[in-house]
Design a protein around this motif. Structure first.
Motif, PDB file in Angstrom:
ATOM      1  N   THR A   3       0.868  -1.178   0.000  1.00  0.00           N
ATOM      2  CA  THR A   3       0.000   0.000   0.000  1.00  0.00           C
ATOM      3  C   THR A   3       0.900   1.222   0.000  1.00  0.00           C
ATOM      4  OG1 THR A   3      -1.702  -1.199   1.214  1.00  0.00           O
ATOM      5  CG2 THR A   3      -1.819   1.216   1.257  1.00  0.00           C
ATOM      6  N   LEU A   4       0.687   2.101  -0.963  1.00  0.00           N
ATOM      7  CA  LEU A   4       1.527   3.287  -1.107  1.00  0.00           C
ATOM      8  C   LEU A   4       0.701   4.546  -0.950  1.00  0.00           C
ATOM      9  CD1 LEU A   4       4.197   4.718  -1.889  1.00  0.00           C
ATOM     10  CD2 LEU A   4       3.488   4.483  -4.280  1.00  0.00           C
ATOM     11  N   TYR A   5       1.066   5.342   0.054  1.00  0.00           N
ATOM     12  CA  TYR A   5       0.570   6.709   0.153  1.00  0.00           C
ATOM     13  C   TYR A   5       1.610   7.562  -0.547  1.00  0.00           C
ATOM     14  CZ  TYR A   5      -2.779   5.351   3.789  1.00  0.00           C
ATOM     15  OH  TYR A   5      -3.802   4.775   4.497  1.00  0.00           O
ATOM     16  N   ILE A 143       5.003   8.086 -11.637  1.00  0.00           N
ATOM     17  CA  ILE A 143       4.749   6.860 -10.871  1.00  0.00           C
ATOM     18  C   ILE A 143       3.316   6.388 -11.099  1.00  0.00           C
ATOM     19  CG2 ILE A 143       4.462   5.934  -8.526  1.00  0.00           C
ATOM     20  CD1 ILE A 143       6.931   7.790  -7.789  1.00  0.00           C
ATOM     21  N   GLN A 144       2.379   7.323 -11.042  1.00  0.00           N
ATOM     22  CA  GLN A 144       0.980   6.960 -11.265  1.00  0.00           C
ATOM     23  C   GLN A 144       0.739   6.512 -12.703  1.00  0.00           C
ATOM     24  OE1 GLN A 144      -1.828   9.775  -9.033  1.00  0.00           O
ATOM     25  NE2 GLN A 144       0.137  10.844  -9.035  1.00  0.00           N
ATOM     26  N   ALA A 145       1.361   7.182 -13.654  1.00  0.00           N
ATOM     27  CA  ALA A 145       1.205   6.818 -15.065  1.00  0.00           C
ATOM     28  C   ALA A 145       1.702   5.396 -15.303  1.00  0.00           C
ATOM     29  CB  ALA A 145       1.939   7.812 -15.959  1.00  0.00           C
ATOM     30  N   VAL A 146       2.868   5.064 -14.761  1.00  0.00           N
ATOM     31  CA  VAL A 146       3.413   3.711 -14.914  1.00  0.00           C
ATOM     32  C   VAL A 146       2.513   2.701 -14.211  1.00  0.00           C
ATOM     33  CG1 VAL A 146       5.350   2.205 -14.273  1.00  0.00           C
ATOM     34  CG2 VAL A 146       5.798   4.472 -15.250  1.00  0.00           C
ATOM     35  N   HIS A 147       2.114   3.017 -12.997  1.00  0.00           N
ATOM     36  CA  HIS A 147       1.279   2.092 -12.213  1.00  0.00           C
ATOM     37  C   HIS A 147      -0.045   1.774 -12.912  1.00  0.00           C
ATOM     38  CE1 HIS A 147      -0.594   0.166  -8.786  1.00  0.00           C
ATOM     39  NE2 HIS A 147      -1.585   1.022  -8.857  1.00  0.00           N
ATOM     40  N   TYR A 148      -0.686   2.807 -13.440  1.00  0.00           N
ATOM     41  CA  TYR A 148      -2.003   2.628 -14.065  1.00  0.00           C
ATOM     42  C   TYR A 148      -1.926   2.340 -15.567  1.00  0.00           C
ATOM     43  CZ  TYR A 148      -3.930   4.420  -9.691  1.00  0.00           C
ATOM     44  OH  TYR A 148      -4.261   4.605  -8.376  1.00  0.00           O
ATOM     45  N   GLY A 149      -0.722   2.365 -16.135  1.00  0.00           N
ATOM     46  CA  GLY A 149      -0.579   2.138 -17.570  1.00  0.00           C
ATOM     47  C   GLY A 149      -1.219   3.237 -18.400  1.00  0.00           C
ATOM     48  N   LYS A 150      -1.068   4.481 -17.944  1.00  0.00           N
ATOM     49  CA  LYS A 150      -1.659   5.637 -18.623  1.00  0.00           C
ATOM     50  C   LYS A 150      -0.567   6.591 -19.080  1.00  0.00           C
ATOM     51  CE  LYS A 150      -6.077   5.668 -16.230  1.00  0.00           C
ATOM     52  NZ  LYS A 150      -7.070   6.516 -15.596  1.00  0.00           N
ATOM     53  N   GLY A 151      -0.970   7.560 -19.906  1.00  0.00           N
ATOM     54  CA  GLY A 151      -0.063   8.625 -20.298  1.00  0.00           C
ATOM     55  C   GLY A 151       0.049   9.649 -19.180  1.00  0.00           C
ATOM     56  N   MET A 152       1.154  10.338 -19.135  1.00  0.00           N
ATOM     57  CA  MET A 152       1.364  11.367 -18.106  1.00  0.00           C
ATOM     58  C   MET A 152       0.246  12.403 -18.147  1.00  0.00           C
ATOM     59  SD  MET A 152       4.514  11.056 -16.450  1.00  0.00           S
ATOM     60  CE  MET A 152       5.156  12.697 -16.197  1.00  0.00           C
ATOM     61  N   ARG A 164      -2.027  10.491  -2.707  1.00  0.00           N
ATOM     62  CA  ARG A 164      -2.822   9.564  -3.510  1.00  0.00           C
ATOM     63  C   ARG A 164      -2.505   8.154  -3.011  1.00  0.00           C
ATOM     64  NH1 ARG A 164      -2.824  12.567  -8.884  1.00  0.00           N
ATOM     65  NH2 ARG A 164      -3.877  14.468  -8.213  1.00  0.00           N
ATOM     66  N   LEU A 165      -3.502   7.309  -3.004  1.00  0.00           N
ATOM     67  CA  LEU A 165      -3.345   5.942  -2.523  1.00  0.00           C
ATOM     68  C   LEU A 165      -3.225   4.986  -3.708  1.00  0.00           C
ATOM     69  CD1 LEU A 165      -3.384   4.021  -0.068  1.00  0.00           C
ATOM     70  CD2 LEU A 165      -5.878   3.953  -0.299  1.00  0.00           C
ATOM     71  N   LEU A 166      -2.158   4.191  -3.723  1.00  0.00           N
ATOM     72  CA  LEU A 166      -1.934   3.204  -4.784  1.00  0.00           C
ATOM     73  C   LEU A 166      -1.712   1.849  -4.126  1.00  0.00           C
ATOM     74  CD1 LEU A 166      -0.800   6.032  -5.952  1.00  0.00           C
ATOM     75  CD2 LEU A 166       0.390   4.606  -7.564  1.00  0.00           C
ATOM     76  N   HIS A 167      -2.203   0.809  -4.774  1.00  0.00           N
ATOM     77  CA  HIS A 167      -1.973  -0.560  -4.318  1.00  0.00           C
ATOM     78  C   HIS A 167      -1.061  -1.235  -5.335  1.00  0.00           C
ATOM     79  CE1 HIS A 167      -4.855  -0.132  -1.107  1.00  0.00           C
ATOM     80  NE2 HIS A 167      -5.692   0.399  -1.966  1.00  0.00           N
ATOM     81  N   ILE A 168       0.168  -1.515  -4.916  1.00  0.00           N
ATOM     82  CA  ILE A 168       1.193  -2.074  -5.794  1.00  0.00           C
ATOM     83  C   ILE A 168       1.179  -3.598  -5.623  1.00  0.00           C
ATOM     84  CG2 ILE A 168       3.639  -2.041  -6.404  1.00  0.00           C
ATOM     85  CD1 ILE A 168       2.391   0.768  -6.583  1.00  0.00           C
ATOM     86  N   VAL A 169       0.865  -4.294  -6.716  1.00  0.00           N
ATOM     87  CA  VAL A 169       0.855  -5.770  -6.645  1.00  0.00           C
ATOM     88  C   VAL A 169       2.018  -6.356  -7.429  1.00  0.00           C
ATOM     89  CG1 VAL A 169      -1.593  -6.043  -6.180  1.00  0.00           C
ATOM     90  CG2 VAL A 169      -0.814  -5.878  -8.536  1.00  0.00           C
TER      91      VAL A 169
END
Length: 169
Positions: A3-5, A143-152, A164-169
């Motif tokens: 879990t990433l804050y 980081i969010q773009a890579v995590h979600y597979g989106k463009g910047m 922002r909360l990210l769940h890294i699997v």
């Protein structure tokens, strides 16, 4: 799962003056300190196992404030540094509007590679943990773009001391 804050540092003197900070150390304003303290208070009851920060002073200072109630040390990494703006560093942002970008600016591909390395580090070294990471506007976006597979361009801008909360699997 990790879990990433993901947080952005508090407001700096250069933010207020619209100066391209890049990888300079930066200094929090009084408001930036208050923003970090408000985030500290908001996150005081959250379970946090580790605090990681960019090695730049503005991020370390923010992370140190937020980490206080958790009594955790702040680990630093260059992976969380802001984008390297090369010869644009230290310049007044509004004056750069029509300038041709020099070749010494870190590319989006390089930035996203650094973001991927950070995510890899989390998977490897912090699996199953809850981590607070304090970075900067553009690296956090990468980081969010890579995590979600989106463009910047698809990732909304983060305000100072926003998380922002990210769940890294």
């Amino acid at each position: 799962m990790t879990t990433l804050y993901l947080a952005r540092h508090g407001e700096t003197v250069d933010n207020v003056n619209q100066i391209m900070q890049g990888q300079t150390q930066g200094r929090l304003t009084d408001n930036g300190i208050r923003q970090a303290e408000a985030l500290r208070d908001e996150m005081a009851s959250a379970t946090i196992d580790a605090v990681i920060s960019s090695d730049l002073k503005r991020a370390v200072d923010t992370a140190t404030i937020i980490a206080e109630p958790h009594r955790l040390p702040v680990a630093t990494t260059k992976l969380l540094r802001e984008r390297d703006w090369g010869s644009f560093t230290g310049r007044h942002i509004p004056e750069l509007k029509d300038e041709v970008w020099p070749d010494d600016i870190e590319t989006i591909e390089q930035l996203k590679q650094r973001a991927a390395e950070f995510i890899g580090m989390l998977r490897r070294d912090y699996a199953g943990k809850t981590v607070l990471a304090v970075g900067h506007g553009i690296i956090n976006k990468a980081i969010q773009a890579v995590h979600y597979g989106k463009g910047m361009h698809e990732i909304p801008r983060m305000e100072n001391a926003e998380t922002r909360l990210l769940h890294i699997v």
